[in-house]
Design an enzyme around this catalytic site. Structure first.
Site, short mmCIF file in Angstrom:
data_model
loop_
_atom_site.label_atom_id
_atom_site.label_comp_id
_atom_site.label_asym_id
_atom_site.label_seq_id
_atom_site.Cartn_x
_atom_site.Cartn_y
_atom_site.Cartn_z
N SER A 171 0.86 -1.30 0.51
CA SER A 171 0.08 0.18 -0.09
C SER A 171 1.32 1.16 0.32
O SER A 171 1.61 2.02 -1.03
CB SER A 171 -1.34 0.00 1.41
OG SER A 171 -1.58 1.29 1.06
N ASP A 272 -9.38 -5.02 -4.70
CA ASP A 272 -9.05 -3.83 -4.26
C ASP A 272 -9.53 -2.71 -5.34
O ASP A 272 -9.18 -2.98 -6.51
CB ASP A 272 -8.00 -3.93 -3.91
CG ASP A 272 -7.04 -3.43 -3.55
OD1 ASP A 272 -7.44 -1.88 -3.26
OD2 ASP A 272 -5.48 -2.82 -3.28
N HIS A 304 -7.63 -5.26 -0.53
CA HIS A 304 -6.18 -4.80 -0.40
C HIS A 304 -5.52 -5.49 0.77
O HIS A 304 -6.58 -5.67 1.87
CB HIS A 304 -6.90 -3.13 0.01
CG HIS A 304 -5.54 -2.20 -0.09
ND1 HIS A 304 -4.86 -2.21 -1.16
CD2 HIS A 304 -4.89 -1.32 1.10
CE1 HIS A 304 -4.10 -0.93 -0.22
NE2 HIS A 304 -4.10 -1.07 0.08
#
Length: 330
Positions: A171, A272, A304
């Site tokens: 991320s 995601d 995610h």
């Protein structure tokens, strides 16, 4: 007198709430566990200080040493939208330890300083300073204020193969890894005296003003991610959601040809909202003049950073095996 309710200045779900009196509530990612020895894998960890001046620290992980052969090093940057989490957060501790165990690598998981107390680009600069600290341990390497190879951390100095150093992150941490690889490749620095062998981007947090792919049909999540970046976007930025820190495809973003590593693997998850940006990064890298090899790995049916929340699930285990194989390749 009754208690006075605090007025909210910024509400950035699901991560953080800032009040007008200056107080900050982090809603998730605040739990901490100490370094440990994992009884199942034998991976051990310890906390170290990178910079006494700034307080940058890291958690180092090492698998059991069965030979005198030196090990790859993974420099890892955690996610959390630049505002939450740390290497000592239990889910991140577990995730990095599993990668270390599977890849038989040493890992330095960086505890960069968080926004809003430390506005961007502090997280990027702290992470770059960690590269300098690692370099201070390399034979013939360098580092700020030190002689060649004078770093004192024994796990790095004695057990790392400095020809096999990888940047990795999930991320927002993947965003950091990308920018560090660009910085190293585009602006050679004598304080970073090693080459980056490869880069692992797990569900990278790239974004932009104009929606692409599934963002077009999911305005609620698009607005949510917009808000994440608008909250941390540097105050001197004129670009907002298209700031090159978060959008590597806009005019003014560094040329991907300058990426300072020879191999990249990008992972995305089917559900995601960031999936299409990860694919766009892969496709842009393939089309660029970067002289390296890039792999793509998509996980079906997951959202995610699913592997952080369900590290023992079959899909998480398979993904970690894939990433470990990437590190192990000669």
């Amino acid at each position: 007198m009754g208690s006075v309710s605090r007025e909210i200045l910024h509400d950035v779900p699901p991560y953080i709430r800032v009040y007008k009196d200056g107080t900050i509530d982090r809603l998730v990612g605040t739990e901490l566990i100490p370094p440990t020895t994992d009884p199942e894998t034998g991976v051990i960890s310890k906390d170290i200080i990178i910079s006494p001046e700034t307080g940058i620290s890291a958690r180092i992980f090492r698998p059991p040493l069965t030979t005198t052969q030196k090990l790859p090093l993974i420099i890892y940057f955690h996610g959390g939208a630049f505002v939450i989490a740390s290497p000592a957060e239990p889910k991140y501790h577990t995730s990095v330890a599993k990668l270390v165990s599977e890849s038989r690598a040493i890992a330095v998981s960086v505890d960069y300083r968080l926004a809003p107390e430390h506005p961007l680009p502090t997280a990027f600069d702290d992470s770059y300073d960690t590269l300098k600290w690692v370099s201070s341990h390399a034979p013939g390497g360098s580092g700020p204020g030190s002689e060649s190879g004078s770093g004192l951390e024994e796990w790095i100095k004695n057990d790392v193969d400095f020809d096999r150093i990888y940047l990795a992150g999930d991320s927002a941490g993947a965003t950091i890894a990308h920018h560090l690889a660009i910085r190293v490749g585009s602006k050679p620095d004598p304080d970073v005296g090693f080459k980056i062998r490869g880069m692992i981007l797990i569900n990278p947090y790239f974004w932009g003003k104009d929606p692409i792919g599934s963002e077009k049909t999911d305005p609620m999540r698009k607005a949510m991610v917009d808000k994440w970046w608008e909250f941390v976007c540097p105050s001197d930025s004129d670009h907002g959601l298209d700031d090159p820190l978060i959008n590597p495809f806009v005019n003014g973003a560094p040329d991907l040809a300058g990426l300072g590593c020879g191999r990249v693997i990008v992972t995305v998850s089917e559900k995601d909202i960031l999936r299409d940006r990860g694919w766009a990064y892969y496709e842009a890298l393939v089309k660029s003049k970067w002289n390296g090899n890039v792999e793509m790995f998509e996980v079906e049916g997951e959202d995610h950073v699913f592997h952080i929340f369900d590290p023992n699930g079959d899909k998480a285990v398979n993904m970690i095996k894939k990433l470990a194989s990437f590190v192990s390749q000669e």
